[in-house]
Scaffold this active site. Structure first.
Site, mmCIF file in Angstrom:
data_model
loop_
_atom_site.group_PDB
_atom_site.id
_atom_site.type_symbol
_atom_site.label_atom_id
_atom_site.label_comp_id
_atom_site.label_asym_id
_atom_site.label_seq_id
_atom_site.Cartn_x
_atom_site.Cartn_y
_atom_site.Cartn_z
ATOM 1 N N ARG A 229 0.845 -1.189 0.000
ATOM 2 C CA ARG A 229 0.000 0.000 0.000
ATOM 3 C C ARG A 229 0.882 1.242 0.000
ATOM 4 O O ARG A 229 1.892 1.298 0.707
ATOM 5 C CB ARG A 229 -0.884 0.043 1.259
ATOM 6 N N GLU A 258 -3.631 7.441 -6.205
ATOM 7 C CA GLU A 258 -3.586 6.712 -7.487
ATOM 8 C C GLU A 258 -4.650 7.249 -8.432
ATOM 9 O O GLU A 258 -5.794 7.411 -7.992
ATOM 10 C CB GLU A 258 -3.793 5.208 -7.227
ATOM 11 N N HIS A 276 -0.469 -0.394 -9.923
ATOM 12 C CA HIS A 276 -1.227 -1.252 -8.987
ATOM 13 C C HIS A 276 -1.644 -2.556 -9.673
ATOM 14 O O HIS A 276 -2.831 -2.880 -9.764
ATOM 15 C CB HIS A 276 -2.445 -0.499 -8.443
HETATM 16 P P1 NAD Z 1 -1.913 -10.341 5.688
HETATM 17 O O1 NAD Z 1 -2.921 -9.776 6.611
HETATM 18 O O2 NAD Z 1 -1.942 -11.789 5.375
HETATM 19 O O3 NAD Z 1 -0.447 -9.981 6.213
HETATM 20 C C1 NAD Z 1 -0.102 -8.731 6.726
HETATM 21 C C2 NAD Z 1 0.988 -8.937 7.751
HETATM 22 O O4 NAD Z 1 1.404 -7.654 8.224
HETATM 23 C C3 NAD Z 1 0.534 -9.748 8.981
HETATM 24 O O5 NAD Z 1 1.394 -10.844 9.201
HETATM 25 C C4 NAD Z 1 0.628 -8.749 10.120
HETATM 26 O O6 NAD Z 1 1.032 -9.358 11.336
HETATM 27 C C5 NAD Z 1 1.690 -7.812 9.589
HETATM 28 N N1 NAD Z 1 1.711 -6.532 10.283
HETATM 29 C C6 NAD Z 1 0.664 -5.833 10.792
HETATM 30 N N2 NAD Z 1 1.115 -4.714 11.395
HETATM 31 C C7 NAD Z 1 2.454 -4.723 11.276
HETATM 32 C C8 NAD Z 1 3.476 -3.846 11.687
HETATM 33 N N3 NAD Z 1 3.200 -2.738 12.410
HETATM 34 N N4 NAD Z 1 4.756 -4.149 11.366
HETATM 35 C C9 NAD Z 1 5.042 -5.269 10.644
HETATM 36 N N5 NAD Z 1 4.126 -6.151 10.251
HETATM 37 C C10 NAD Z 1 2.840 -5.879 10.551
HETATM 38 O O7 NAD Z 1 -2.030 -9.469 4.350
HETATM 39 P P2 NAD Z 1 -1.513 -9.868 2.895
HETATM 40 O O8 NAD Z 1 -2.595 -10.578 2.167
HETATM 41 O O9 NAD Z 1 -0.180 -10.499 2.997
HETATM 42 O O10 NAD Z 1 -1.407 -8.408 2.231
HETATM 43 C C11 NAD Z 1 -0.321 -7.568 2.505
HETATM 44 C C12 NAD Z 1 -0.534 -6.214 1.840
HETATM 45 O O11 NAD Z 1 -0.556 -6.360 0.423
HETATM 46 C C13 NAD Z 1 -1.842 -5.501 2.206
HETATM 47 O O12 NAD Z 1 -1.567 -4.117 2.350
HETATM 48 C C14 NAD Z 1 -2.719 -5.708 0.969
HETATM 49 O O13 NAD Z 1 -3.707 -4.719 0.836
HETATM 50 C C15 NAD Z 1 -1.651 -5.599 -0.108
HETATM 51 N N6 NAD Z 1 -2.007 -6.178 -1.419
HETATM 52 C C16 NAD Z 1 -1.632 -5.475 -2.524
HETATM 53 C C17 NAD Z 1 -1.888 -6.012 -3.762
HETATM 54 C C18 NAD Z 1 -1.506 -5.250 -5.009
HETATM 55 O O14 NAD Z 1 -2.251 -5.298 -5.974
HETATM 56 N N7 NAD Z 1 -0.385 -4.587 -5.040
HETATM 57 C C19 NAD Z 1 -2.523 -7.263 -3.891
HETATM 58 C C20 NAD Z 1 -2.875 -7.947 -2.736
HETATM 59 C C21 NAD Z 1 -2.608 -7.388 -1.485
HETATM 60 C C1 MLT Z 2 -5.834 -5.816 -2.848
HETATM 61 O O1 MLT Z 2 -5.858 -5.227 -1.769
HETATM 62 O O2 MLT Z 2 -6.368 -6.925 -3.026
HETATM 63 C C2 MLT Z 2 -5.095 -5.189 -3.963
HETATM 64 O O3 MLT Z 2 -4.840 -3.863 -3.776
HETATM 65 C C3 MLT Z 2 -5.463 -5.578 -5.323
HETATM 66 C C4 MLT Z 2 -6.704 -5.042 -5.923
HETATM 67 O O4 MLT Z 2 -7.647 -4.744 -5.265
HETATM 68 O O5 MLT Z 2 -6.752 -4.966 -7.157
#
Ligand code: NAD
Ligand code: MLT
Length: 308
Positions: A229, A258, A276
């Protein structure tokens, strides 16, 4: 029952919902248009484009569930929804492998200057000496946030013989050990890692987790990646570090605003960017659409939700 889909959703999810409900697909609505439209819908299905604000929630007199086809629910006013008894669900697993693969792709592209070299050759230049890269083999990757995606990134990086440092206050030593990750602090990662990738949600604790102080600690050949994010890495501090040559590069998929056309580092040569795209694979989009459709079907038929 009526379901409104206000961002583009994979056909598999749409047709699943159509088997049960009256479905309206209307994308690109402004907040005011959504406020006007939402009034008699029972469910709202979104991706990241729609902002489900307090104003939208307040106007939603029949709404029972908001389904987010993806992970992040930061575009939904959860407090307002909870206050009104509206369930919010996401699809936490459907896109995790795509996001992990995109992170690895960004790391490799950055290590070997692939986007810059591609642009150069397409401009009819043959500039081999400008694009000297680095190997990732034997290098140290710092993973901040060892949840679903962070863990998958660590696993893939180990396959390329990288050593993994990790920071996640909610992960035990035992769990880290089972992942082959050395748990440490953010500052220690900043000092020791060659590549650093963030995989946390954006919260008040994680906002600016990599800031000017951490960039000052980094090695000159450090490279950072953000496919989680915008805002987890401070964008101004990152731009300053890149301009001053404090670090070697950055690979960024997500931005505080964005599209990020005013972002302070977008034009720098040592940054690669994608719009993204972490979850933008055919597989992930089918997975998240089907998962959210199943949740909406269950809840509107009086059942429970799995991913609240
Ligand atoms: P998740 O909830 O499985 O994992 C997140 C991790 O962050 C957890 O293990 C949690 O303990 C940890 N965390 C929370 N607070 C913290 C802190 N202060 N310091 C360090 N670690 C901490 O989530 P995920 O599915 O692995 O997703 C991770 C990120 O990726 C999210 O922000 C999600 O929105 C983003 N994401 C982006 C895309 C994209 O298109 N770029 C796609 C999917 C997810
Ligand atoms: C997500 O949080 O799953 C990602 O940002 C990806 C998306 O929504 O396209």
């Amino acid at each position: 029952m009526k379901v409104l889909i206000s961002d583009s959703l994979s056909e598999e999810g749409v047709s699943k919902l159509q088997e049960h409900f009256n479905v309206d697909v209307s994308t690109g609505l402004s907040e005011d248009e959504l406020v006007e439209k939402i009034v008699d819908f029972d469910a709202l299905v979104i991706r990241s484009g729609t902002q489900v604000t307090k104003k939208v929630i307040e106007a939603a007199d029949n709404l029972k569930i908001v389904g987010r086809a993806g992970v992040g629910v930061d575009n939904i006013d959860i407090d307002a929804a909870t206050e009104k008894g509206i369930i919010v669900v996401n699809a936490p697993e459907g896109n995790m492998l795509s996001a992990a693969e995109h992170t690895i792709a960004m790391m490799m592209s950055m290590a070997r200057n692939i986007p810059q070299a591609n642009a150069s050759l397409k401009a009819k230049k043959w500039e081999r000496k400008n694009f000297m890269g680095v190997e990732v083999n034997g290098k140290t990757l710092g993973v901040i946030g060892l949840g679903r995606i962070g863990a998958e990134v660590a696993k893939r990086a180990q396959g390329m013989e990288m050593d993994i440092l990790g920071y996640d206050p909610f992960v035990t030593e035992e769990r880290a050990k089972s992942m082959g990750v050395e748990l440490t602090t953010v500052d220690d990662i900043a000092k020791r890692a060659d590549f650093i990738t963030v995989h946390t949600p954006l919260t008040k604790e994680t906002r600016n987790i990599l800031d000017a102080a951490q960039f000052d600690m980094m090695k000159g050949n450090a490279r950072v990646i953000n496919c989680a994010r915008g805002g987890i890495i401070n964008e101004e501090a990152l731009a300053d570090a890149l301009k001053a040559g404090k670090i070697a590069g950055a690979a960024i998929d997500v931005f505080t605003s964005e599209p990020p056309f005013d972002c302070p580092f977008i034009d720098l040569d040592n940054v690669i960017v994608t719009p993204h795209l972490g979850a933008s694979t055919e597989e992930a989009q089918v997975n998240v659409a089907v998962s959210v459709a199943e949740e909406v079907i269950s809840v509107l038929n009086g059942g429970s939700a799995r991913n609240t």
